[in-house]
Structure formats: structure tokens, C-alpha cells
Design a protein around this motif. Structure first.
Motif, PDB file in Angstrom:
ATOM      1  N   LEU A   1      -1.089 -10.181 -10.986  1.00 52.04           N
ATOM      2  CA  LEU A   1      -1.430 -10.038  -9.567  1.00 52.04           C
ATOM      3  C   LEU A   1      -0.814 -11.158  -8.745  1.00 52.04           C
ATOM      4  N   GLY A   2      -0.835 -12.369  -9.278  1.00 52.92           N
ATOM      5  CA  GLY A   2      -0.221 -13.485  -8.571  1.00 52.92           C
ATOM      6  C   GLY A   2       1.289 -13.373  -8.506  1.00 52.92           C
ATOM      7  N   ARG A   3       1.906 -13.094  -9.634  1.00 50.28           N
ATOM      8  CA  ARG A   3       3.368 -13.019  -9.723  1.00 50.28           C
ATOM      9  C   ARG A   3       3.934 -11.889  -8.872  1.00 50.28           C
ATOM     10  N   GLU A   4       3.211 -10.770  -8.793  1.00 47.29           N
ATOM     11  CA  GLU A   4       3.697  -9.595  -8.079  1.00 47.29           C
ATOM     12  C   GLU A   4       3.008  -9.395  -6.730  1.00 47.29           C
ATOM     13  N   TYR A   5       2.395 -10.454  -6.214  1.00 50.33           N
ATOM     14  CA  TYR A   5       1.605 -10.323  -4.993  1.00 50.33           C
ATOM     15  C   TYR A   5       2.365  -9.642  -3.856  1.00 50.33           C
ATOM     16  N   GLU A   6       3.521 -10.145  -3.518  1.00 50.00           N
ATOM     17  CA  GLU A   6       4.238  -9.630  -2.347  1.00 50.00           C
ATOM     18  C   GLU A   6       4.537  -8.133  -2.476  1.00 50.00           C
ATOM     19  N   THR A   7       5.055  -7.732  -3.610  1.00 54.18           N
ATOM     20  CA  THR A   7       5.387  -6.317  -3.824  1.00 54.18           C
ATOM     21  C   THR A   7       4.140  -5.444  -3.809  1.00 54.18           C
ATOM     22  N   ARG A   8       3.108  -5.863  -4.543  1.00 52.57           N
ATOM     23  CA  ARG A   8       1.873  -5.075  -4.616  1.00 52.57           C
ATOM     24  C   ARG A   8       1.190  -4.993  -3.256  1.00 52.57           C
ATOM     25  N   TRP A   9       1.167  -6.102  -2.525  1.00 49.77           N
ATOM     26  CA  TRP A   9       0.516  -6.112  -1.218  1.00 49.77           C
ATOM     27  C   TRP A   9       1.238  -5.181  -0.247  1.00 49.77           C
ATOM     28  N   ASN A  10       2.564  -5.249  -0.228  1.00 46.94           N
ATOM     29  CA  ASN A  10       3.332  -4.363   0.656  1.00 46.94           C
ATOM     30  C   ASN A  10       3.153  -2.901   0.285  1.00 46.94           C
ATOM     31  N   THR A  11       3.056  -2.606  -1.000  1.00 37.78           N
ATOM     32  CA  THR A  11       2.786  -1.234  -1.449  1.00 37.78           C
ATOM     33  C   THR A  11       1.423  -0.784  -0.947  1.00 37.78           C
ATOM     34  N   TYR A  12       0.424  -1.642  -1.081  1.00 44.78           N
ATOM     35  CA  TYR A  12      -0.925  -1.325  -0.609  1.00 44.78           C
ATOM     36  C   TYR A  12      -0.930  -1.051   0.899  1.00 44.78           C
ATOM     37  N   LEU A  13      -0.274  -1.910   1.674  1.00 44.05           N
ATOM     38  CA  LEU A  13      -0.237  -1.701   3.125  1.00 44.05           C
ATOM     39  C   LEU A  13       0.438  -0.375   3.468  1.00 44.05           C
ATOM     40  N   GLY A  14       1.495  -0.035   2.752  1.00 44.17           N
ATOM     41  CA  GLY A  14       2.165   1.250   2.953  1.00 44.17           C
ATOM     42  C   GLY A  14       1.251   2.424   2.609  1.00 44.17           C
ATOM     43  N   GLU A  15       0.498   2.294   1.527  1.00 39.58           N
ATOM     44  CA  GLU A  15      -0.431   3.356   1.126  1.00 39.58           C
ATOM     45  C   GLU A  15      -1.542   3.531   2.159  1.00 39.58           C
ATOM     46  N   LEU A  16      -2.020   2.436   2.710  1.00 39.39           N
ATOM     47  CA  LEU A  16      -3.031   2.540   3.771  1.00 39.39           C
ATOM     48  C   LEU A  16      -2.472   3.354   4.931  1.00 39.39           C
ATOM     49  N   ALA A  17      -1.278   2.993   5.378  1.00 38.46           N
ATOM     50  CA  ALA A  17      -0.657   3.673   6.517  1.00 38.46           C
ATOM     51  C   ALA A  17      -0.433   5.156   6.222  1.00 38.46           C
ATOM     52  N   GLU A  18       0.064   5.466   5.035  1.00 38.14           N
ATOM     53  CA  GLU A  18       0.303   6.868   4.650  1.00 38.14           C
ATOM     54  C   GLU A  18      -0.963   7.709   4.717  1.00 38.14           C
ATOM     55  N   ARG A  19      -2.098   7.083   4.427  1.00 38.44           N
ATOM     56  CA  ARG A  19      -3.360   7.817   4.345  1.00 38.44           C
ATOM     57  C   ARG A  19      -4.211   7.694   5.612  1.00 38.44           C
ATOM     58  N   GLY A  20      -3.665   7.036   6.621  1.00 38.07           N
ATOM     59  CA  GLY A  20      -4.408   6.884   7.870  1.00 38.07           C
ATOM     60  C   GLY A  20      -5.581   5.925   7.756  1.00 38.07           C
ATOM     61  N   LEU A  21      -5.483   4.975   6.830  1.00 29.99           N
ATOM     62  CA  LEU A  21      -6.532   3.977   6.642  1.00 29.99           C
ATOM     63  C   LEU A  21      -6.071   2.653   7.228  1.00 29.99           C
ATOM     64  N   ASP A  22      -7.006   1.720   7.355  1.00 23.49           N
ATOM     65  CA  ASP A  22      -6.633   0.381   7.793  1.00 23.49           C
ATOM     66  C   ASP A  22      -7.488  -0.648   7.070  1.00 23.49           C
ATOM     67  N   ARG A  23      -7.189  -1.890   7.276  1.00 22.63           N
ATOM     68  CA  ARG A  23      -7.862  -2.977   6.570  1.00 22.63           C
ATOM     69  C   ARG A  23      -9.238  -3.283   7.134  1.00 22.63           C
ATOM     70  N   ASP A  24      -9.569  -2.754   8.312  1.00 21.00           N
ATOM     71  CA  ASP A  24     -10.829  -3.082   8.959  1.00 21.00           C
ATOM     72  C   ASP A  24     -11.887  -1.996   8.886  1.00 21.00           C
ATOM     73  N   THR A  25     -11.493  -0.753   8.693  1.00 16.97           N
ATOM     74  CA  THR A  25     -12.434   0.357   8.678  1.00 16.97           C
ATOM     75  C   THR A  25     -12.739   0.742   7.242  1.00 16.97           C
ATOM     76  N   ALA A  26     -14.011   0.659   6.872  1.00 21.08           N
ATOM     77  CA  ALA A  26     -14.409   0.949   5.487  1.00 21.08           C
ATOM     78  C   ALA A  26     -14.416   2.447   5.232  1.00 21.08           C
ATOM     79  N   ARG A  27     -13.287   2.919   4.751  1.00 23.76           N
ATOM     80  CA  ARG A  27     -13.149   4.317   4.324  1.00 23.76           C
ATOM     81  C   ARG A  27     -12.270   4.316   3.093  1.00 23.76           C
ATOM     82  N   GLN A  28     -12.307   5.405   2.393  1.00 22.47           N
ATOM     83  CA  GLN A  28     -11.501   5.541   1.185  1.00 22.47           C
ATOM     84  C   GLN A  28     -10.732   6.840   1.274  1.00 22.47           C
ATOM     85  N   ALA A  29      -9.480   6.788   0.928  1.00 28.50           N
ATOM     86  CA  ALA A  29      -8.671   8.007   0.928  1.00 28.50           C
ATOM     87  C   ALA A  29      -9.050   8.848  -0.274  1.00 28.50           C
ATOM     88  N   PRO A  30      -9.085  10.162  -0.112  1.00 29.40           N
ATOM     89  CA  PRO A  30      -9.342  11.001  -1.273  1.00 29.40           C
ATOM     90  C   PRO A  30      -8.232  10.842  -2.300  1.00 29.40           C
TER      91      PRO A  30
END
Length: 143
Positions: free
Chosen positions: A96-125
Motif C-alpha cells: 500500500l505504501g509503495r504503490e500509494y500514488e497509483t492505487r490512490w489515483n485508481t481509486y479517485l478514478g473509480e469514484l468518478a466513474e461511479r458518481g461517488l465522492d470522498r465526502d458523501t457516504a455511499r457505496q457503488a453497487p
């Protein structure tokens, strides 16, 4: 990644938002609580296969309440949203530490793809699932 890597320090920041981990190979990582929470190795987050992995939003302000040793191979983290089922092995924390940048950017992209954000507590199906169910809902039989 060798499973023989041992942490030399595991320290939670005073605000409980960063887990600082140092390893005997000299690597040092400051792992944000939000990142650790959304990357939890638990079945609730990862599912029972890669297709069941969940993308969870709304964890920007999550904090770590507890860091408990599990044998001599891992720690169990307890978060203030009551999630506490993930066991973070030394190898996984290092990854997780070594791959932080790549994993974090992937996560942010997945949030955007699913219409989620970091502040609203929802989960994509889960992709390919109908109306929910599965791990974390109690219907998978693992909880």
C-alpha cells in the motif's frame, strides 16, 4: 514482495488520520486513514473475488480508533465508522505504501466513474450485481 519484511515502527498520528509505518528495508510510509479504509483487505470491501470488490465513497474524514497487533504478522485497524474487520499484513502495508500514488489515483478514478465522492457516504453497487446483497449485507453467509 518478501513476506519476511518486518516493520520497525508503527505509529498513529495524534489526529488519528495517518498511520506511519517504517520497515527494516528502510521504506517509510505515511498512510492516510481514508486510503487504508477504502483499501481494507476485508471481505466487506474486497469481496470474495476481484469482481466483488466495492468502491466506497465518503471516507475523507475517517479516523483510526485502534491499531491492534495480530500475531506477529499483521495489525487489525478499527475505524471510527465502525469498520474493523480488515487484517493488514506487513506485506500488504508495504505494498500500500509503495504503490500509494497509483492505487490512490485508481481509486479517485473509480469514484468518478461511479458518481461517488470522498465526502458523501455511499457505496457503488458491485459490477454485475443486481440490487445489492453480497458480503457486508449479511446475505453472503460469511458474517
Amino acid at each position: 514482495m518478501s513476506e519476511d519484511l518486518w516493520p520497525t515502527e508503527i505509529r498513529l498520528s495524534a489526529d488519528r488520520r495517518v498511520l506511519n509505518v517504517a520497515f527494516e528495508d528502510g521504506a517509510r510510509y505515511a498512510l492516510p486513514a481514508e486510503y487504508l479504509r477504502v483499501s481494507s483487505p476485508s471481505a466487506e470491501v474486497q469481496g470474495h473475488s476481484p469482481l466483488e470488490r466495492k468502491v466506497i465513497g465518503g471516507k475523507r474524514s475517517v479516523a483510526i480508533l485502534a491499531v491492534q497487533p495480530v500475531g506477529n504478522y499483521a495489525v487489525k485497524l478499527g475505524f471510527d465508522d465502525m469498520h474493523d474487520t480488515g487484517i493488514y499484513g506487513w506485506g500488504y502495508l508495504h505494498t500500500l505504501g509503495r504503490e500509494y500514488e497509483t492505487r490512490w489515483n485508481t481509486y479517485l478514478g473509480e469514484l468518478a466513474e461511479r458518481g461517488l465522492d470522498r465526502d458523501t457516504a455511499r457505496q457503488a453497487p458491485v459490477k454485475g450485481s443486481g440490487s445489492g446483497g453480497g458480503c457486508g449485507s449479511g446475505s453472503c453467509g460469511c458474517h
